[in-house]
Scaffold this motif. Structure first.
Motif, PDB file in Angstrom:
ATOM      1  N   TYR A 186      -4.010   0.578  -3.047  1.00 11.61           N
ATOM      2  CA  TYR A 186      -3.599  -0.688  -3.669  1.00 11.61           C
ATOM      3  C   TYR A 186      -3.060  -0.550  -5.092  1.00 11.61           C
ATOM      4  O   TYR A 186      -2.908  -1.553  -5.783  1.00 11.61           O
ATOM      5  N   VAL A 187      -2.767   0.664  -5.525  1.00  7.60           N
ATOM      6  CA  VAL A 187      -2.146   0.868  -6.838  1.00  7.60           C
ATOM      7  C   VAL A 187      -0.698   1.294  -6.625  1.00  7.60           C
ATOM      8  O   VAL A 187      -0.352   1.878  -5.603  1.00  7.60           O
ATOM      9  N   GLY A 188       0.159   1.031  -7.592  1.00 11.01           N
ATOM     10  CA  GLY A 188       1.567   1.416  -7.485  1.00 11.01           C
ATOM     11  C   GLY A 188       2.311   0.502  -6.537  1.00 11.01           C
ATOM     12  O   GLY A 188       2.279  -0.729  -6.668  1.00 11.01           O
ATOM     13  N   VAL A 189       2.979   1.092  -5.558  1.00 13.34           N
ATOM     14  CA  VAL A 189       3.700   0.301  -4.564  1.00 13.34           C
ATOM     15  C   VAL A 189       2.732  -0.608  -3.810  1.00 13.34           C
ATOM     16  O   VAL A 189       3.099  -1.688  -3.342  1.00 13.34           O
ATOM     17  N   GLY A 190       1.465  -0.178  -3.719  1.00 11.88           N
ATOM     18  CA  GLY A 190       0.458  -0.975  -3.022  1.00 11.88           C
ATOM     19  C   GLY A 190       0.061  -2.245  -3.744  1.00 11.88           C
ATOM     20  O   GLY A 190      -0.713  -3.045  -3.205  1.00 11.88           O
ATOM     21  N   SER A 191       0.566  -2.458  -4.964  1.00 12.96           N
ATOM     22  CA  SER A 191       0.283  -3.710  -5.678  1.00 12.96           C
ATOM     23  C   SER A 191       1.213  -4.798  -5.153  1.00 12.96           C
ATOM     24  O   SER A 191       2.108  -5.280  -5.848  1.00 12.96           O
ATOM     25  N   ASN A 192       1.011  -5.159  -3.920  1.00 18.94           N
ATOM     26  CA  ASN A 192       1.797  -6.195  -3.255  1.00 18.94           C
ATOM     27  C   ASN A 192       0.861  -7.355  -2.939  1.00 18.94           C
ATOM     28  O   ASN A 192      -0.178  -7.166  -2.303  1.00 18.94           O
ATOM     29  N   ARG A 193       1.224  -8.552  -3.373  1.00 18.97           N
ATOM     30  CA  ARG A 193       0.312  -9.695  -3.260  1.00 18.97           C
ATOM     31  C   ARG A 193      -0.105  -9.975  -1.820  1.00 18.97           C
ATOM     32  O   ARG A 193      -1.168 -10.545  -1.579  1.00 18.97           O
ATOM     33  N   ARG A 194       0.708  -9.546  -0.864  1.00 19.21           N
ATOM     34  CA  ARG A 194       0.363  -9.822   0.534  1.00 19.21           C
ATOM     35  C   ARG A 194      -0.729  -8.889   1.061  1.00 19.21           C
ATOM     36  O   ARG A 194      -1.195  -9.047   2.182  1.00 19.21           O
TER      37      ARG A 194
END
Length: 690
Positions: free
Chosen positions: A438-446
């Motif tokens: 959930y860091v970097g590209v994984g910081s997506n609100r969905r």
């Protein structure tokens, strides 16, 4: 004598053959690669030879050479030897410990081709912790490995640095990557840079795993089969695209859901990566819908044959409808990191979850801690002190009561502070996996819903392990009775109820350990999810805070009997006038601002509770002693405090508390206070500023 052999005395072990049934007077001579038997004609001759041989060996080893007692020369010794017969060790030079003719203990083995092993041996084989250097002629630099070995093979947990630049840190089985592991490939400056963390089977990615393709700006979170993406998964990109669906042989094939940054949604059939082919429904951000047959790549354009419709006025907001689609293709949270929990169970001496002896588990913990203290010279004083305290095994078999529950909780807190404890390793690894996801590209609100569910799955699995170690703990959400002679009037924590019982849940016990470490990526997702709401809320905060205190109190409908008329500045009492600003209920405002400095829902709820207490203390001097709050009086006053506190991400704070708060306190006093804060947040968003 043309085929004679020379055996160095330093590597000679001599002992009498005690079996006299054969009638032979024999002496067994053991060398590193072979052994033989000498037969004497009489017992006296046997003893003479035995004494002479041991005297010679003892003298070479520096023992004085007396040899008065036959067979007493040390079975364990430190010496060097060059192997000549053993195929695996041919021409290898060894310096280190021996026992009864075999390499045993700590030592260093060097092969002619440049291979080097330094570490523990057992019965002639690498076993235990060791460091190995393996030449790689193709790369003109060596591979290196640091970690566990068993019976001559890499086995257990370790770190392997390949000459190609790849680094694998995780579990091995018989020389192959197997179980949990993380593989880092390349560097940020290179053309192929990626990180994979997940499950391996016989040297191949198989099971659940997360692959962060840094070069392409994509992150894959799903199942694998023999190094290929295969099964249900989620993919997010640096451009804000979100895809969840099925993969087969590394390709998006079958049903899937694709959402763009502007909330455009496609739900239908895919035939290739980001390529749509077949029936589907495209829903635009404004709710307009296109239902038909699609063909083409998402990034370059789509050909459509279908029906275009506009939504009815009574339909709900399109964004809310889009969110309802999420999660149908996602790997369930409980199935995501089974390899991590499996490794923890293995470190406790269990074959699988709960399948093992509790006594063995505690013995494994004690051995692990003791070994870490002995083999880790770089430990700080504080780390050594923690390990020393963990060497004492708690009384895990006793019934857990309110009297000894705090002791259990303190032990778990200490255990989770050091990676040398199986529970501490579990915490550290879960944190690594969570941040990788959930860091970097994984910081997506969905991904917020998945992140919350994953954290809750951590708590469930973790609590299962805790209950195995401490069987006296109740089921998740169960109660612990107080001892018969305890004082029930003593102050209780937020997770405790009346009538002499304490409620124990996985969240109350483990969130204080896990959440502070997982808070940054999780709270970032909450902020992204609430971004539009927060913008509206913050615009109202800025406008309403331009008003002086008395104007704002009047605007919010706070009764004048609650208005403070004096304020204290550096101990000096000053009157509050109509132009005064930020002078009322300062203590309550400052208390509420502390909510941003806490991590767990329980700590945030305590801040809210203290805010109400401070507010009550400030208004009491103006009121009767038997005054009780009613919501009509309390809400506008608390709304004033929330406005003046200017909490930047209050919506994210409220959502985090709501999702993760202990269910046992939702309907109590703290639950009511939290509901009041949530109502204030909603009210501010819709508050008219004119």
């Amino acid at each position: 004598f043309s085929t004679h052999r020379v055996f160095p005395l330093t590597c000679l072990w001599v002992k009498p053959v005690t079996d006299d049934s054969s009638g032979l007077y024999a002496i067994k001579v053991t060398c590193p690669e072979e052994s033989f038997t000498l037969v004497a004609s009489t017992p006296q001759e046997k003893n003479k030879w035995l004494r002479s041989l041991n005297q010679a060996v003892d003298q070479v080893l520096g023992g004085g050479g007396q040899g008065s007692s036959p067979g007493v020369t040390a079975m364990s010794r430190t010496t060097s030897y060059t192997f000549t017969i053993d195929d695996r060790l041919k021409d290898a030079q060894y310096v280190g410990s021996w026992h009864a003719g075999r390499v045993h203990g700590r030592g260093t083995m060097k092969w002619p081709d440049g291979r080097t092993y330094k570490g523990n041996f057992k019965n002639g084989l690498e076993d235990g912790y060791g460091e190995c250097l393996i030449p790689n002629r193709a790369q003109d630099k060596p591979d290196t490995y640091q970690g566990q070995w068993r019976e001559g093979k890499i086995h257990g947990f370790g770190k392997y640095k390949y000459a190609s630049g790849e680094v694998y840190e995780g579990c091995f089985c018989d020389g192959q990557r197997h179980g949990y592991g993380m593989l880092s490939s390349g560097k940020l400056a290179r053309t192929s840079s990626s990180v994979f963390i997940g499950h391996w089977v016989h040297d191949k990615k198989t099971g659940y795993g997360v692959n962060d393709d840094i070069t392409r700006g994509e992150k894959y979170m799903g199942t694998w089969l023999e190094d290929q993406r295969h099964g249900g998964a989620v993919v997010v990109t640096q451009h804000g695209l979100y895809y969840e669906g099925t993969f087969k042989e590394n390709k998006m094939i079958g049903s899937g859901l694709l959402i763009s940054e502007d909330d455009t949604v496609f739900h239908g059939e895919f035939s290739e990566n980001w390529t749509i082919s077949g029936n589907g429904v495209l829903t635009l951000a404004n709710g307009d819908c296109l239902d038909g047959v699609f063909a083409g790549e998402w990034r370059t354009g789509l050909k459509v044959t279908g029906t275009y419709t506009k939504p009815a006025l009574e339909e709900s907001d399109s964004r809310e409808r889009n969110i309802l689609h999420l999660g149908q293709y996602v790997v369930p949270a409980a199935q995501r990191w089974t390899c991590v929990f499996g490794e923890c169970w293995s470190r406790l001496g269990c074959d699988a979850a709960g399948r093992g002896e509790r006594t063995t588990a505690w013995e494994s913990i004690a051995v692990t801690i003791t070994t870490a203290r002995r083999q880790s010279p770089d430990l700080s004083k504080s780390q050594s002190k923690v390990l020393e305290s963990l060497e004492f095994i708690p009384r895990y078999g006793e019934p857990v009561t309110t009297e000894n529950y705090d002791g259990t909780r303190r032990y778990l807190t200490k255990a989770c502070e050091t990676p040398h404890h199986p529970l501490g390793w579990l915490v550290e690894t879960l944190v690594t996996a969570y941040r990788m996801t959930y860091v970097g590209v994984g910081s997506n609100r969905r991904l917020l819903q998945q992140a919350v569910q994953e954290l809750q799955a951590y708590l469930t699995h973790f609590y299962t392990i805790i209950r195995f170690l401490f069987p006296g703990l109740p089921d998740d959400g169960g109660i612990i009775p107080e001892p018969p002679n305890s004082n029930p009037s003593q102050s209780r924590r937020s997770s405790e109820l009346e009538h002499g019982v304490v409620v124990v849940s996985s969240s109350s016990l483990l969130l204080p350990v896990l959440l502070p470490r997982l808070y940054p990526p999780l709270f970032t997702l909450y902020c992204l999810q609430k971004e539009q709401e927060e913008a509206q809320y913050w615009e109202r905060i800025l406008r309403l805070n331009k008003q002086p205190d008395q104007s704002l109190l009047s605007f919010l409908g706070v009764q004048e009997k609650f208005w403070p008329h004096w304020m204290s500045i550096l101990g000096e009492k000053k009157q509050i006038v109509s132009s005064s600003k930020d002078a009322c209920f300062v203590s309550a405002v400052e208390t509420l601002q502390q909510i941003s400095t806490t991590f767990t829902p329980a700590d945030k709820l305590v801040v809210i509770q203290k805010t109400f207490e401070e507010l009550t203390l400030e208004v009491k001097p103006f009121l009767d002693g038997d005054f009780l709050w009613c919501m009509d009086d309390l809400f506008p006053l608390f709304l004033y405090v929330v406005l003046r506190a200017r909490i930047r991400n209050l919506g994210a704070e409220v959502s985090l508390i709501e999702d993760l708060m202990d269910p046992n306190i939702q309907h109590g006093e703290m639950g009511l206070m939290f509901t009041t804060l949530k109502a204030c947040y909603i009210q501010i968003q819709h508050e008219s500023t004119t």
